[in-house]
Design an enzyme around this catalytic site. Structure first.
Site, PDB file in Angstrom:
ATOM      1  N   GLU A 116       0.823  -1.216   0.000  1.00 12.14           N
ATOM      2  CA  GLU A 116       0.000   0.000   0.000  1.00 12.14           C
ATOM      3  C   GLU A 116       0.858   1.268   0.000  1.00 12.14           C
ATOM      4  OE1 GLU A 116      -2.912  -0.514  -0.674  1.00 12.14           O
ATOM      5  OE2 GLU A 116      -3.669  -2.315   0.311  1.00 12.14           O
ATOM      6  N   HIS A 139      -2.824   2.578   8.392  1.00 13.97           N
ATOM      7  CA  HIS A 139      -3.906   1.769   7.817  1.00 13.97           C
ATOM      8  C   HIS A 139      -4.090   0.533   8.674  1.00 13.97           C
ATOM      9  CE1 HIS A 139      -6.311  -0.650   5.171  1.00 13.97           C
ATOM     10  NE2 HIS A 139      -5.343  -1.512   4.941  1.00 13.97           N
ATOM     11  N   HIS A 141      -7.189  -2.720   9.932  1.00 11.98           N
ATOM     12  CA  HIS A 141      -8.447  -3.389   9.606  1.00 11.98           C
ATOM     13  C   HIS A 141      -9.370  -3.355  10.822  1.00 11.98           C
ATOM     14  CE1 HIS A 141      -6.250  -5.839   6.209  1.00 11.98           C
ATOM     15  NE2 HIS A 141      -6.256  -4.541   5.993  1.00 11.98           N
ATOM     16  N   GLU A 169     -18.114  12.366  21.771  1.00 11.96           N
ATOM     17  CA  GLU A 169     -16.738  12.637  21.371  1.00 11.96           C
ATOM     18  C   GLU A 169     -16.527  12.671  19.852  1.00 11.96           C
ATOM     19  OE1 GLU A 169     -14.265   9.493  22.677  1.00 11.96           O
ATOM     20  OE2 GLU A 169     -12.435  10.660  22.538  1.00 11.96           O
ATOM     21  N   HIS A 210     -12.931  -3.105   3.963  1.00 11.17           N
ATOM     22  CA  HIS A 210     -11.489  -3.385   4.058  1.00 11.17           C
ATOM     23  C   HIS A 210     -10.873  -2.826   5.352  1.00 11.17           C
ATOM     24  CE1 HIS A 210      -7.348  -3.670   1.944  1.00 11.17           C
ATOM     25  NE2 HIS A 210      -7.170  -3.438   3.225  1.00 11.17           N
TER      26      HIS A 210
HETATM   27  P1  13P Z   1       0.875  -5.404   3.148  1.00 12.95           P
HETATM   28  O1  13P Z   1       1.256  -6.679   3.848  1.00 12.95           O
HETATM   29  O2  13P Z   1       1.464  -5.331   1.771  1.00 12.95           O
HETATM   30  O3  13P Z   1       1.223  -4.201   3.993  1.00 12.95           O
HETATM   31  O4  13P Z   1      -0.692  -5.395   2.931  1.00 12.95           O
HETATM   32  C1  13P Z   1      -1.556  -5.505   4.022  1.00 12.95           C
HETATM   33  C2  13P Z   1      -2.840  -4.802   3.810  1.00 12.95           C
HETATM   34  O5  13P Z   1      -3.482  -4.423   4.766  1.00 12.95           O
HETATM   35  C3  13P Z   1      -3.315  -4.565   2.435  1.00 12.95           C
HETATM   36  O6  13P Z   1      -4.303  -3.581   2.419  1.00 12.95           O
HETATM   37 ZN    ZN Z   2      -5.431  -3.525   4.340  1.00 12.75          ZN
END
Ligand code: 13P
Ligand code: ZN
Length: 270
Positions: A116, A139, A141, A169, A210
């Site tokens: 990413e 980033h 999840h 908040e 995602h």
């Molecule tokens: P990477 O292992 O390449 O960082 O990818 C993980 C991910 O969250 C893809 O969106």
């Molecule tokens: Zn991801």
């Protein structure tokens, strides 16, 4: 040279990634992080004249030539970073050509930066224009945020309003609302361009089904944003399908903004 593993930026990054794993927001290799380093962060810890190898990138980052970032490795597990930072993380400097980077430290098993990287570096380029102090793109999840995106889809007004109404908040921490992308193939330049575009007007971008991108001037700020959105999403998911008789009203959100004195997306309220 001092031990780079003891540098404050490194210690804090490892702690943050470990936390993200513990929170359940970074299963397997899920999630990635980039952290713009200043000279004073690495002075005495890293010889910036020593280039381990040059790694090509798939996009143009001429705007940030010479900038140095700590970046998680592709395929690496946040769970493992604390046990071997040098294999799971790397320090890269954007090379003169703007299309590759010089590896200064890390990725010691021959690995490379996250898939990413386009979204990360494009987001840095955008955020630096809005806020020259921005340093972190995170980033992860985040579970409930993803769950909520399964229900609401990519309508930014609807999503932001729902998050604001779950807890006091929310509007205080992200008065500009959240940006949301419809489902897209991840790891591409296209999703990088789309993410960076969203971050022109806000500091959070949710990738439907995602995860989430949070930005900030330091790790705490980016993390704080992500966890506040995720907490609101958790409250949403805990109460979805039930009769929510006590959601925060639009008029109450306006009162909050007036008393705290912050600007917010007024068009998101009725
Ligand atoms: P990477 O292992 O390449 O960082 O990818 C993980 C991910 O969250 C893809 O969106
Ligand atoms: Zn991801």
């Amino acid at each position: 040279m001092k031990n780079i593993l003891e540098a404050p930026f490194m210690v804090e990054t490892v702690r943050t990634l470990t936390n993200l794993y513990r929170l359940g927001w970074a299963e397997r290799n899920g999630g990635n992080l980039s952290y713009l380093l200043y000279d004073e962060d690495i002075d005495g810890y890293l010889d910036t004249n020593k280039i381990i190898r040059n790694i090509p990138m798939s996009f143009d980052a001429s705007e940030i030539v010479g900038k140095i970032f700590l970046v998680t490795g592709t395929g690496k597990y946040f769970k493992n970073v604390q046990y071997d930072p040098e294999a799971n993380l790397g320090i890269i400097r954007i090379a003169e050509d703007g299309k590759s980077c010089d590896l200064l430290w890390g990725y010691k098993d021959g690995g490379k930066f996250t898939s990413e990287l386009p979204a990360h570096l494009m987001s840095h380029m955008t955020r630096l224009k809005v806020d020259p102090e921005n340093r972190v793109v995170m980033h992860t999840h985040a579970t409930n945020t993803i769950a909520m995106s399964l229900i609401l889809g990519p309508d930014e007004k609807e999503f932001t309003r729902a998050l604001w109404k779950m807890q006091t908040e929310s509007i205080v921490v992200f008065p500009e609302g959240v940006g949301i992308l419809p489902w897209m193939v991840c790891g591409t330049n296209d999703i990088g361009v789309a993410t960076a575009k969203k971050l022109e007007n806000c500091r959070i971008c949710i990738w439907t089904t995602h995860g989430i991108y949070g930005t900030g001037k330091d790790l705490d700020e980016a993390f704080g944003l992500v966890e506040t959105v995720e907490k609101a999403a958790q409250l949403y998911m805990l109460t979805v399908g039930q009769d929510r008789r006590n959601e925060i009203k639009d008029s109450e959100l306006r009162d909050l903004a007036a008393v705290f004195g912050f600007d917010y997306r007024k068009d998101y309220l009725d």
